[in-house]
Design a protein around this motif. Sequence first.
Motif, short mmCIF file in Angstrom:
data_model
loop_
_atom_site.label_atom_id
_atom_site.label_comp_id
_atom_site.label_asym_id
_atom_site.label_seq_id
_atom_site.Cartn_x
_atom_site.Cartn_y
_atom_site.Cartn_z
N SER A 97 0.81 -1.22 0.00
CA SER A 97 0.00 0.00 0.00
C SER A 97 0.84 1.27 0.00
CB SER A 97 -0.92 0.00 1.22
OG SER A 97 -0.13 -0.14 2.40
N LEU A 98 2.16 1.13 0.12
CA LEU A 98 3.00 2.34 0.20
C LEU A 98 3.65 2.62 -1.16
CD1 LEU A 98 4.47 1.67 3.76
CD2 LEU A 98 2.42 2.96 3.10
N THR A 99 4.78 3.29 -1.20
CA THR A 99 5.31 3.73 -2.50
C THR A 99 6.62 3.05 -2.90
OG1 THR A 99 6.38 5.58 -1.37
CG2 THR A 99 4.23 5.99 -2.40
N THR A 100 7.38 2.57 -1.93
CA THR A 100 8.65 1.92 -2.27
C THR A 100 8.65 0.51 -1.66
OG1 THR A 100 9.79 4.05 -2.22
CG2 THR A 100 11.17 2.08 -2.15
N ALA A 101 8.85 -0.49 -2.50
CA ALA A 101 8.73 -1.88 -2.08
C ALA A 101 9.85 -2.28 -1.12
CB ALA A 101 8.74 -2.79 -3.30
N ALA A 102 9.57 -3.23 -0.29
CA ALA A 102 10.59 -3.80 0.59
C ALA A 102 11.60 -4.59 -0.24
CB ALA A 102 9.93 -4.72 1.61
#
Lengths: 134, 141
Positions: free
Chosen positions: A89-94
């Motif tokens: 749901s955020l902008t930079t993947a883990a």
Amino acid sequence: MAIDTGLGATIAFTDSSFAASFTTLGGTEMTREMLDSSHLGTTDYMTKIVGDLVDPGGFDIEYFFDPAATIAPITAAAETITITFPLGSLTTAAIIAGTGAFTSSGTPELVAGGLMKGSGKIEWTDGFTFTKEV
Amino acid sequence: MIRIEKALRKFWIDDEDIRDKIDGRIFARRVPDHTTNPCVVLTTITTSREYSLANEINVLTAVVQVDVYGANTAEVDEITELIRNRTSGYKGLAGDLFLQGCFILREQSEAKRRRDGSNRFANRNSTDYQIFFSQAIPTHA
């Protein structure tokens, strides 16, 4: 927080550039020893102390085998390997990033009525970093 | 008629021996009214798809039931065998589809008394084929 599937995960090999249609990027299980410190005077329960070093372990991969492509490069030198998680749901993947190398490379089982899959095992040569999704 | 059924229909009609026996009477899912025997009915029972971590892959698996209807057991057996001879273990083009493998999973024969009150029987051989074939990878566009 978003619970997600593995669809969209990628793995990149900096030097060998090995690429395939991966179906599984296994999880890494890091381990460390517990040293037995029990002695003749110990009662009821064993006692233990934590070992100093962590084994960074490794992980298995599996991919759809393309006879026109290469198999997992077992002879490649250790290289930077980056696993990018599916973006939630955020902008930079883990990501997980570290140095590792193939310690096994499996050619596909050839079965009438079954899709060909290659396999491999990667071991980290040192600790890796996990950067959470932001 | 989904793509695999269309492809198999063309594949078998293109075969001279099969065409001579059924003259194009290959249908999807049911026998149309007023159809003469012998004929063949194709029904896709199920499909299964495989995924990589990136997308659906370009190979699809279908199980297709192939029912051969005829006036007597000799006729349905002959057509069933012609189809098996052309299809089982085949890898290659069928119509506009590339079949990556065809395998027989199940075979069944039956003769049922017809519903028209006559003493005649409807003879049927039913064969399930598992078929792997190529498809385009979804573009999500």
